[in-house]
Design a protein around this motif. Sequence first.
Motif, short mmCIF file in Angstrom:
data_model
loop_
_atom_site.label_atom_id
_atom_site.label_comp_id
_atom_site.label_asym_id
_atom_site.label_seq_id
_atom_site.Cartn_x
_atom_site.Cartn_y
_atom_site.Cartn_z
N LEU A 1 -23.38 25.78 15.55
CA LEU A 1 -22.91 26.20 17.27
C LEU A 1 -21.49 24.66 17.20
CD1 LEU A 1 -25.88 25.32 19.08
CD2 LEU A 1 -24.90 27.21 18.65
N ASN A 2 -20.54 25.73 17.49
CA ASN A 2 -19.03 25.05 17.99
C ASN A 2 -19.21 24.37 19.69
OD1 ASN A 2 -17.07 23.86 18.93
ND2 ASN A 2 -15.73 25.54 18.82
N LEU A 3 -19.61 23.30 19.67
CA LEU A 3 -20.31 22.96 20.61
C LEU A 3 -19.60 22.63 22.19
CD1 LEU A 3 -22.71 19.84 20.19
CD2 LEU A 3 -23.17 22.45 20.82
N LYS A 4 -17.64 23.46 21.64
CA LYS A 4 -16.55 22.81 22.54
C LYS A 4 -16.76 24.19 23.97
CE LYS A 4 -11.90 22.17 23.12
NZ LYS A 4 -12.04 20.19 23.52
N ARG A 5 -17.08 25.42 22.25
CA ARG A 5 -17.30 26.56 23.27
C ARG A 5 -17.83 26.86 24.87
NH1 ARG A 5 -17.91 30.53 18.21
NH2 ARG A 5 -16.08 29.73 17.31
#
Length: 127
Positions: A123-127
């Motif tokens: 997962l890209n946690l910034k999104r």
Amino acid sequence: MKTKIILLTHGGWGEELLQSAQMVVGKIECCETLSLMPEDSISNYMQCIDAAIENAENVLLLTDLAGGTPSNIAGVYAKKYGTVYAVCGLNMEMLICADNLRNTYYGGELVDKIEIAVKEKILNLKR
């Protein structure tokens, strides 16, 4: 019989990972670690793997780094033995997932399910 999980890693990282995963999910049965240390020869490391898989019906080798010595050796074992499977890219998510899925699946199907499940957890946690 439950698939035996063996973590093949550089240094003592596998032991630490197993301990950390067990903090989250409790005891992980039928799982061991084999660390490749700088002073170990490849032949000695392979002897340790031979001993670990000797009486196991199904074996899943989880390795830390694609192209690294533990992964390369795991690939050799997976090609040599019909009941040995190998996956690289080891992390805690993969270990916990493998432990859960081996209650339902084994062999190539287990590997396929692990690969799908772990990819979905990136997962890209910034999104």
